[in-house]
Write an enzyme that holds these catalytic residues in place. Structure first.
Site, PDB file in Angstrom:
ATOM      1  N   HIS A 178      -5.739  -6.970  13.633  1.00  0.00           N
ATOM      2  CA  HIS A 178      -4.517  -6.157  13.512  1.00  0.00           C
ATOM      3  C   HIS A 178      -4.055  -5.746  14.899  1.00  0.00           C
ATOM      4  O   HIS A 178      -4.856  -5.312  15.726  1.00  0.00           O
ATOM      5  CB  HIS A 178      -4.793  -4.913  12.661  1.00  0.00           C
ATOM      6  CG  HIS A 178      -3.553  -4.142  12.311  1.00  0.00           C
ATOM      7  ND1 HIS A 178      -2.591  -4.633  11.478  1.00  0.00           N
ATOM      8  CD2 HIS A 178      -3.127  -2.913  12.701  1.00  0.00           C
ATOM      9  CE1 HIS A 178      -1.613  -3.743  11.344  1.00  0.00           C
ATOM     10  NE2 HIS A 178      -1.913  -2.690  12.090  1.00  0.00           N
ATOM     11  N   CYS A 211      13.701  24.614   2.856  1.00  0.00           N
ATOM     12  CA  CYS A 211      12.727  25.298   2.008  1.00  0.00           C
ATOM     13  C   CYS A 211      11.926  24.281   1.188  1.00  0.00           C
ATOM     14  O   CYS A 211      12.198  23.078   1.225  1.00  0.00           O
ATOM     15  CB  CYS A 211      13.440  26.265   1.069  1.00  0.00           C
ATOM     16  SG  CYS A 211      14.564  27.410   1.902  1.00  0.00           S
ATOM     17  N   ARG A 224      -9.832   0.889  15.222  1.00  0.00           N
ATOM     18  CA  ARG A 224      -9.743   1.692  14.002  1.00  0.00           C
ATOM     19  C   ARG A 224     -10.833   1.232  13.043  1.00  0.00           C
ATOM     20  O   ARG A 224     -11.793   1.952  12.804  1.00  0.00           O
ATOM     21  CB  ARG A 224      -8.339   1.553  13.397  1.00  0.00           C
ATOM     22  CG  ARG A 224      -8.109   2.410  12.169  1.00  0.00           C
ATOM     23  CD  ARG A 224      -6.661   2.348  11.707  1.00  0.00           C
ATOM     24  NE  ARG A 224      -6.222   1.003  11.365  1.00  0.00           N
ATOM     25  CZ  ARG A 224      -4.994   0.715  10.931  1.00  0.00           C
ATOM     26  NH1 ARG A 224      -4.088   1.673  10.813  1.00  0.00           N
ATOM     27  NH2 ARG A 224      -4.665  -0.525  10.633  1.00  0.00           N
ATOM     28  N   ARG A 269       1.468 -10.746   7.493  1.00  0.00           N
ATOM     29  CA  ARG A 269       1.466  -9.584   6.608  1.00  0.00           C
ATOM     30  C   ARG A 269       2.723  -8.762   6.891  1.00  0.00           C
ATOM     31  O   ARG A 269       2.867  -8.215   7.980  1.00  0.00           O
ATOM     32  CB  ARG A 269       0.224  -8.719   6.855  1.00  0.00           C
ATOM     33  CG  ARG A 269      -1.098  -9.464   6.785  1.00  0.00           C
ATOM     34  CD  ARG A 269      -2.278  -8.515   7.005  1.00  0.00           C
ATOM     35  NE  ARG A 269      -2.201  -7.794   8.257  1.00  0.00           N
ATOM     36  CZ  ARG A 269      -2.748  -8.211   9.405  1.00  0.00           C
ATOM     37  NH1 ARG A 269      -3.389  -9.370   9.461  1.00  0.00           N
ATOM     38  NH2 ARG A 269      -2.648  -7.485  10.496  1.00  0.00           N
ATOM     39  N   LYS A 303       0.836  -1.199   0.000  1.00  0.00           N
ATOM     40  CA  LYS A 303       0.000   0.000   0.000  1.00  0.00           C
ATOM     41  C   LYS A 303       0.873   1.251   0.000  1.00  0.00           C
ATOM     42  O   LYS A 303       2.082   1.188   0.242  1.00  0.00           O
ATOM     43  CB  LYS A 303      -0.922  -0.003   1.219  1.00  0.00           C
ATOM     44  CG  LYS A 303      -0.197   0.028   2.547  1.00  0.00           C
ATOM     45  CD  LYS A 303      -1.182  -0.016   3.713  1.00  0.00           C
ATOM     46  CE  LYS A 303      -0.438   0.034   5.047  1.00  0.00           C
ATOM     47  NZ  LYS A 303      -1.365   0.092   6.186  1.00  0.00           N
ATOM     48  N   ASP A 343      11.879  23.724  -2.004  1.00  0.00           N
ATOM     49  CA  ASP A 343      12.622  23.094  -3.092  1.00  0.00           C
ATOM     50  C   ASP A 343      14.124  23.022  -2.857  1.00  0.00           C
ATOM     51  O   ASP A 343      14.845  22.434  -3.667  1.00  0.00           O
ATOM     52  CB  ASP A 343      12.388  23.864  -4.395  1.00  0.00           C
ATOM     53  CG  ASP A 343      10.925  24.163  -4.617  1.00  0.00           C
ATOM     54  OD1 ASP A 343      10.152  23.210  -4.758  1.00  0.00           O
ATOM     55  OD2 ASP A 343      10.552  25.359  -4.613  1.00  0.00           O
TER      56      ASP A 343
END
Length: 355
Positions: free
Chosen positions: A162, A295, A133, A218, A35, A297
């Site tokens: 889980h 910053c 959850r 998993r 995922k 970039d």
């Protein structure tokens, strides 16, 4: 010249997958969780390697991720790990993927879609044993299984839960989750229901709770250990005098005359701003501090009196010479977890794959 890029070592990923094979019983299935674009590593490429190394299942979070894998030609079993909205039940059936279910309404939608296409919808029922959850509550799980069992064109292939705290060894909360899950499944099996695949353990659970391996594990974050190297390059170099401020907010002031190098990477690429004035990079096998605010970039580092030129390679995560900056180290400095750092490496950062 690439301004910021990651190198993905597919051989290392394969080694990690096969390492898990050595710690689970031979009959236990292995799911590779891919995922979030395989935790930032590239889901299609990682899935190809996982399949080639004999994994039994791929795990994704959303239908869109399953669609992308199918469109890439990946035919292995895929489990969507949460329920989407009811209106796309038909898409799930057409994809020939396995769907996690924890509500009767969604199971009914899948049943209706499967009847429409004359198919059988495979599902895994998720039981919530303490994560709070998603998942049917433990005391409601038996009724849900009974109700879904009555629906047409549905095959309950699996059941799972889980863990919330499996990274702690011999943790009472995790042991209680294992106990609750085992008791529910055993009770259902005594009533005549069968589940070909039962799974509890994530990466931490696989390492720390062998009793929870059941017949599938998993593995997510553990399979990506040391697979990725995050790199950039020096874009500009300048000499600045003592008492010069660097970057926004003037948060860094030079203590002596020094050389500041600007890197062509920033927080929009996944070099998190929380590393400002705290993190380091590696140039030519030597660590240098990040100075001033990172910053969007660009990022500045202090080279002292060392001399480097535009285009020099810079390691943001990874190793060079005797120095290493691990993703765990970066996460700790940033006050987060390695998952977030890896998933946060942006799409404009090129991925380069090699064996």
């Amino acid at each position: 010249m690439k301004r910021a890029y990651v190198e993905i070592n597919l051989t290392k990923y394969a080694e990690n997958i096969n390492r898990f094979r050595t710690i689970i019983p031979a009959e236990t299935k292995l799911m590779a969780v891919v995922k979030a674009d395989a935790y930032g590593h590239g889901a299609n490429e990682i899935s190809d390697v996982a399949v080639a190394n004999g994994i039994d299942y791929l795990g994704v979070a959303w239908v869109s991720e399953a669609i992308a894998l199918r469109e890439a030609g990946i035919k292995s079993p895929i489990l969507i790990l949460s329920e989407p909205t009811i209106n796309i039940a038909a898409d799930i059936v057409r994809l020939d993927v396995t769907q996690t279910v924890y509500t009767l309404n969604f199971a009914r939608a899948l049943s209706d879609a499967a009847k429409q296409f004359n198919k059988i919808a495979k599902i895994h029922i998720k039981i919530d044993t303490g994560m709070n959850r998603i998942g049917v509550n433990g005391d409601e799980a038996t009724l849900l299984v009974e109700q879904i069992h009555e629906l047409d064109n549905i095959f309950i292939e699996g059941v799972f839960t889980h863990f919330a705290k499996a990274d702690t060894i011999d943790d009472n909360y995790t042991l209680q989750q294992v106990k609750q899950f085992t008791e529910i499944v055993t009770s259902l099996e005594k009533k005549g229901y069968s589940f070909p695949i039962k799974h509890c353990a994530n990466t931490a659970g696989t390492f720390n709770y062998p009793s929870a391996h059941v017949n599938m594990v998993r593995v997510g974050i553990g399979s990506y250990q040391d697979v990725l190297t995050f790199k950039s390059r020096i874009a500009y170099v300048k000499r600045v005098p003592k008492d010069s401020y660097v970057s926004y907010s003037c948060s860094y002031k030079t203590e002596k005359e020094t050389t500041i190098a600007t890197l062509s990477v920033g927080y929009a690429d996944g070099l998190v701003r929380a590393l400002s004035n705290k993190g380091h990079v590696i140039v030519n096998g030597k660590k240098y501090p990040i100075v001033g605010r990172i910053c969007m970039d660009m990022t500045m580092i202090d080279l002292g009196d060392d001399i480097y030129h535009v285009g020099e390679e810079v390691i943001l995560i990874g190793s060079q010479g005797s120095e290493t900056i691990s993703v765990e180290e970066v996460a700790e400095l940033a006050g987060t977890i390695s998952y977030e750092i890896l998933c946060g490496i942006g799409k404009r950062v090129n991925r380069i794959y090699h064996y």
